[in-house]
Scaffold this active site. Structure first.
Site, PDB file in Angstrom:
ATOM      1  N   LYS A 125      14.686  40.928 -17.191  1.00  0.00           N
ATOM      2  CA  LYS A 125      14.716  39.955 -18.283  1.00  0.00           C
ATOM      3  C   LYS A 125      14.428  40.683 -19.582  1.00  0.00           C
ATOM      4  O   LYS A 125      13.790  41.740 -19.573  1.00  0.00           O
ATOM      5  CB  LYS A 125      13.636  38.893 -18.073  1.00  0.00           C
ATOM      6  N   ASP A 165      20.044  33.392 -22.549  1.00  0.00           N
ATOM      7  CA  ASP A 165      18.946  32.507 -22.154  1.00  0.00           C
ATOM      8  C   ASP A 165      18.669  31.663 -23.403  1.00  0.00           C
ATOM      9  O   ASP A 165      19.561  31.550 -24.261  1.00  0.00           O
ATOM     10  CB  ASP A 165      17.720  33.339 -21.717  1.00  0.00           C
TER      11      ASP A 165
END
Ligand code: 2IT
Length: 445
Positions: A125, A165
């Site tokens: 991430k 995201d």
């Protein structure tokens, strides 16, 4: 043998000031500790210490120029947590709340989520504390260029493949991919969520929301019910909420609420027309981060500063942010008779809220299972890029549906208790964990 409390105390000592990361690990630990303690191979391999330590963490400076000609500085991150089953894979989040702790919790969750998809993807991430609210298009372009100038050193189509995201949609992916290509001169699909014309997959924009509702459909079917006629409260109004509203409507349910940081909209008629869905996208693209204009435009009610969990609905579907649904919200939902909770945001519910739902035996789908459709279609985008080919929308959608069904099945297999209650949290964690842990054993250290 592992002891829950002492493991978490040690983890806190090694990772001070990282509450979200500790929360994410604690939730997984709760589900898998017995599995690990019963398996001498896992114990001998010190699997829990190893799986909770990221392979590496990059933290970097992002300098960019705003429209006033001032030089601004933001923090950039990429956490490469675990690549036992495939290249690191996971989104980029641009939001002022981003810290090392949020990056690590998201990367840790991503390991097990990606494992559940059945596709070969490891967990990673990244992101930045950049606040897109009110920024002009050129400011976003300059920020993305600068961010990728640094990030490109650490990623690659066979090593680490970022995506979007919160705060990173198709526009940002375009600017980021453009800069990668400028610097590296390659068209290798190093990012997913790309535009249709330059290597993206059909259904990727819809995938997270569609996948969540496919999963919800399986959850209600397991109780011998259908989605038809059910009312749903959704939080958020971005890409995930949008896809969920479309698919829920298609399957006969009615989404009566969406929300933003400014409050929630109660739309009695349902967020159920193309005009409304298109308007959600327009609102999101405006970068103002408020949902109130939807209420004005469609004659719906607006409740400033409130969350939609005070509504009486059959299904609660948090689609916005970590810890957005707390214990008091859970109590309110239970009191008004909520039947199902489909957590679609990453760690959308606080630990005590989750425990309350589980204790009340309410079917509760955890984010890492429910929202896995997004990254699953990212995996399918990688497959198409490798093949230098693109599949029809129907083909991608059918694969997505199959994957969500398989994830549900895995949760049932590993999560059903003696009384027949399906603990999806336990099921998802155990199924996701086993594949990664077994791969780590196979690969040695
Ligand atoms: O949280 C997530 O799974 C995502 N933001 C999507 C990640 C991806 O690589 O598509």
């Amino acid at each position: 043998m592992y002891d829950r409390q002492s493991f978490i105390s040690e983890l806190e000592k090694r990772n001070p000031g990282e509450p979200e990361f500790i929360q994410a690990v604690s939730e997984v630990l709760e589900s898998v500790i017995d599995v690990v303690n019963d398996d001498p191979e896992y114990l001998n391999a010190n699997i829990l210490e190893r799986i909770t330590e990221p392979d590496r963490v990059f933290m970097f400076k992002v300098e960019w120029e705003n429209d006033e000609g001032e030089v601004c500085v933001n923090k950039g991150y990429r956490v490469q947590f675990n690549n036992s089953i495939g290249p690191y894979k996971g989104g980029l989040r641009f939001h002022p709340s981003v810290t090392l702790s949020t990056m690590k919790f998201l990367a840790f969750e991503q390991i097990f989520k990606n494992s559940l998809t059945t596709l070969p993807m490891g967990g990673g991430k990244g992101g930045s504390d950049f606040n897109a609210k009110g920024k002009s298009d050129t400011e976003i372009l300059r920020f993305c260029r600068s961010f990728m100038t640094e990030l490109q050193k650490y990623i690659g189509p066979e090593t680490d493949v970022p995506a979007g995201d919160i705060g990173v949609g198709s526009r940002e992916i375009g600017y980021l991919y453009g800069q990668y290509k400028r610097l590296r001169d390659e068209n290798s699909g190093v990012l997913t969520g790309k535009g249709r014309n330059w290597g993206g997959s059909l259904i990727r924009p819809e995938a997270t929301g569609y996948g969540a509702i496919y999963f919800a459909d399986e959850v209600v079917k397991a109780q011998n019910e259908t989605l038809n006629g059910k009312t749903i409260a959704v939080s958020g109004f971005g890409n995930v909420a949008w896809g969920a509203c479309i698919k829920a409507t298609e399957l006969g349910a009615k989404v009566v609420a969406i929300s933003g940081p400014d409050g929630y909209v109660y739309d009695k008629a349902g967020v159920s027309t193309k005009e409304k869905w298109d308007y959600m996208l327009e609102l999101r693209a405006s970068n103002n981060d408020v949902v109130q204009p939807y209420a004005e435009r469609f004659g719906a009610e607006f409740f400033p500063g409130k969350k939609p969990w005070e509504l009486k609905v059959d299904i609660a579907c948090p689609c916005a942010f970590q810890n957005e649904l707390n214990r008091a919200d859970a109590e309110a939902l239970i009191k008004s008779g909520v039947q199902y909770v489909v957590e679609t945001s990453n760690m959308g519910c606080t630990t005590d809220a989750v425990n309350l739902f589980l204790n009340k035996k309410i079917p509760f789908g955890p984010g890492k299972a429910v929202n896995a459709g997004g990254v699953a279609v990212s995996g399918l985008e990688m497959s198409q890029n490798s093949l230098k080919y693109s599949w029809e929308a129907e083909e991608v959608d059918a694969k997505l549906k199959r994957i969500m069904k398989d994830i549900h099945e895995a949760c049932v297999t590993d999560g059903t208790d003696a009384g027949g209650y399906i603990n999806y949290v336990k099921g998802a964690n155990i199924a996701g964990f086993r594949k990664v842990a077994d791969s780590m054993l196979d690969l040695g250290y």
